[in-house]
Design a protein around this motif. Structure first.
Motif, PDB file in Angstrom:
ATOM      1  N   HIS A   1       6.549  10.335  18.655  1.00 60.14           N
ATOM      2  CA  HIS A   1       5.230   9.689  18.802  1.00 60.14           C
ATOM      3  C   HIS A   1       4.395   9.713  17.582  1.00 60.14           C
ATOM      4  O   HIS A   1       3.528   8.745  17.244  1.00 60.14           O
ATOM      5  N   VAL A   2       4.437  10.334  16.621  1.00 64.56           N
ATOM      6  CA  VAL A   2       4.207  10.500  15.148  1.00 64.56           C
ATOM      7  C   VAL A   2       4.694   9.363  14.277  1.00 64.56           C
ATOM      8  O   VAL A   2       3.984   8.421  14.080  1.00 64.56           O
ATOM      9  N   LEU A   3       5.828   9.117  14.531  1.00 67.80           N
ATOM     10  CA  LEU A   3       6.415   7.966  13.908  1.00 67.80           C
ATOM     11  C   LEU A   3       6.120   6.624  14.449  1.00 67.80           C
ATOM     12  O   LEU A   3       5.694   5.796  13.611  1.00 67.80           O
ATOM     13  N   ASP A   4       5.833   6.782  15.871  1.00 67.24           N
ATOM     14  CA  ASP A   4       5.052   5.310  16.313  1.00 67.24           C
ATOM     15  C   ASP A   4       3.895   5.246  15.813  1.00 67.24           C
ATOM     16  O   ASP A   4       3.428   4.102  15.748  1.00 67.24           O
ATOM     17  N   ASP A   5       3.004   6.399  15.932  1.00 69.77           N
ATOM     18  CA  ASP A   5       1.643   5.993  15.383  1.00 69.77           C
ATOM     19  C   ASP A   5       1.453   5.370  14.387  1.00 69.77           C
ATOM     20  O   ASP A   5       0.641   4.612  13.814  1.00 69.77           O
ATOM     21  N   TRP A   6       2.317   5.903  13.302  1.00 65.72           N
ATOM     22  CA  TRP A   6       2.136   5.493  11.928  1.00 65.72           C
ATOM     23  C   TRP A   6       3.201   3.948  11.620  1.00 65.72           C
ATOM     24  O   TRP A   6       3.203   3.839  10.463  1.00 65.72           O
ATOM     25  N   ARG A   7       3.778   3.590  12.787  1.00 71.59           N
ATOM     26  CA  ARG A   7       4.556   2.374  12.697  1.00 71.59           C
ATOM     27  C   ARG A   7       5.704   2.680  11.674  1.00 71.59           C
ATOM     28  O   ARG A   7       5.679   1.619  10.877  1.00 71.59           O
ATOM     29  N   VAL A   8       6.391   3.743  11.670  1.00 71.02           N
ATOM     30  CA  VAL A   8       7.355   4.106  10.664  1.00 71.02           C
ATOM     31  C   VAL A   8       8.635   3.227  10.681  1.00 71.02           C
ATOM     32  O   VAL A   8       9.106   3.126  12.008  1.00 71.02           O
ATOM     33  N   VAL A   9       8.925   2.681   9.678  1.00 71.77           N
ATOM     34  CA  VAL A   9      10.607   2.174   9.601  1.00 71.77           C
ATOM     35  C   VAL A   9      11.229   3.199   8.683  1.00 71.77           C
ATOM     36  O   VAL A   9      10.918   3.184   7.467  1.00 71.77           O
ATOM     37  N   ASN A  10      12.091   4.122   9.314  1.00 70.78           N
ATOM     38  CA  ASN A  10      12.633   5.195   8.608  1.00 70.78           C
ATOM     39  C   ASN A  10      14.001   4.774   8.139  1.00 70.78           C
ATOM     40  O   ASN A  10      14.554   3.918   8.732  1.00 70.78           O
ATOM     41  N   ARG A  11      14.320   5.770   7.178  1.00 71.84           N
ATOM     42  CA  ARG A  11      15.635   5.560   6.617  1.00 71.84           C
ATOM     43  C   ARG A  11      16.048   7.225   6.427  1.00 71.84           C
ATOM     44  O   ARG A  11      15.188   8.039   6.217  1.00 71.84           O
ATOM     45  N   SER A  12      17.434   7.409   6.441  1.00 69.85           N
ATOM     46  CA  SER A  12      17.810   8.818   6.195  1.00 69.85           C
ATOM     47  C   SER A  12      17.891   9.006   4.735  1.00 69.85           C
ATOM     48  O   SER A  12      18.175   7.993   4.012  1.00 69.85           O
ATOM     49  N   VAL A  13      17.187  10.112   4.306  1.00 74.47           N
ATOM     50  CA  VAL A  13      17.533  10.490   3.152  1.00 74.47           C
ATOM     51  C   VAL A  13      18.657  10.369   2.288  1.00 74.47           C
ATOM     52  O   VAL A  13      19.095   9.937   0.975  1.00 74.47           O
ATOM     53  N   ALA A  14      19.904  10.578   3.257  1.00 79.19           N
ATOM     54  CA  ALA A  14      21.374  10.317   2.818  1.00 79.19           C
ATOM     55  C   ALA A  14      21.548   8.953   2.318  1.00 79.19           C
ATOM     56  O   ALA A  14      22.357   8.538   1.539  1.00 79.19           O
TER      57      ALA A  14
END
Ligand code: ZN
Length: 208
Positions: free
Chosen positions: A45-58
């Motif tokens: 829900h935090v990622l959704d709130d901030w509209r995060v397009v995430n990547r793995s650090v790896a």
């Protein structure tokens, strides 16, 4: 001589409604590699709130032909979800954060309270690699200096514009939890006259 390499760890919607990058930095030296900030993690829900397009650090490290195992030491500028979200990937490495910041996070986000090497103020982490206490964005925010010439600013200023003109702070929600301390920290950074300032949430590198 230490070198600074930038990682693209995610993008998110910034306080101005625009898409902001999330950068981490790898600082390499003859004895190994240091990671400054680990990117985004947290409940969906935090990622959704901030509209995060995430990547793995790896994945981000793979672009530098590196893997998490190559990271020998981690520094968190502060403990917001977009700066320490993937710390758990680096259980093998010591992690440095300001004690004041962990104290804050202990109250606000207790799930983070696990990993850290606690610092009280300025500290030399390795020859040429220092942290500088810069409270204001959060109580225990720190910046990282490399070779005395490069500043990895964390969120002490979100953007080059805020770094150059602190009067903009009142227009940017979240930039300063404590505006007085924040201004003093920025003044401290300016007094260092760094050759380069690298931002977590902006791709421009400020040269002086
Ligand atoms: Zn932050």
């Amino acid at each position: 001589m230490l070198t600074v390499k930038r990682l693209h760890l995610a993008s998110l919607q910034g306080p101005d409604g625009r898409e902001w990058p999330v950068h981490g930095f790898v600082v390499t030296h003859p004895a190994g590699a240091v990671l400054v900030d680990t990117g985004v993690g947290g409940p969906q829900h935090v990622l959704d709130d901030w509209r995060v397009v995430n990547r793995s650090v790896a994945d981000a490290l793979a672009e530098l032909d590196m893997s998490p195992a190559d990271i020998g030491l981690v520094i968190n500028t502060h403990l917001h979800f977009d700066h320490c979200g993937q710390n758990a990937v680096f259980k093998h490495a010591p992690v440095y954060v300001q004690r004041a910041e962990l104290r804050r996070a202990e109250v606000e986000s207790p799930e983070l309270y696990e990993w850290f090497g606690l610092l009280d103020g300025d500290a030399e982490i390795l020859p040429g690699l220092n942290v500088l206490s810069t409270p204001g964005h959060t109580d225990g925010h720190q910046c990282v200096t490399v070779n005395g010439t490069d500043v990895l600013i964390g969120d002490a200023a979100y953007t080059p514009a805020l770094y150059g003109d602190p009067s903009l702070e009142s227009k940017v929600p979240g930039q300063a939890a404590d505006p007085v301390a924040w201004r003093a920290s920025l003044a401290r950074l300016h007094a260092l006259a760094p050759e380069r300032v690298h931002f977590c949430h902006h791709t421009e590198v400020v040269h002086s």
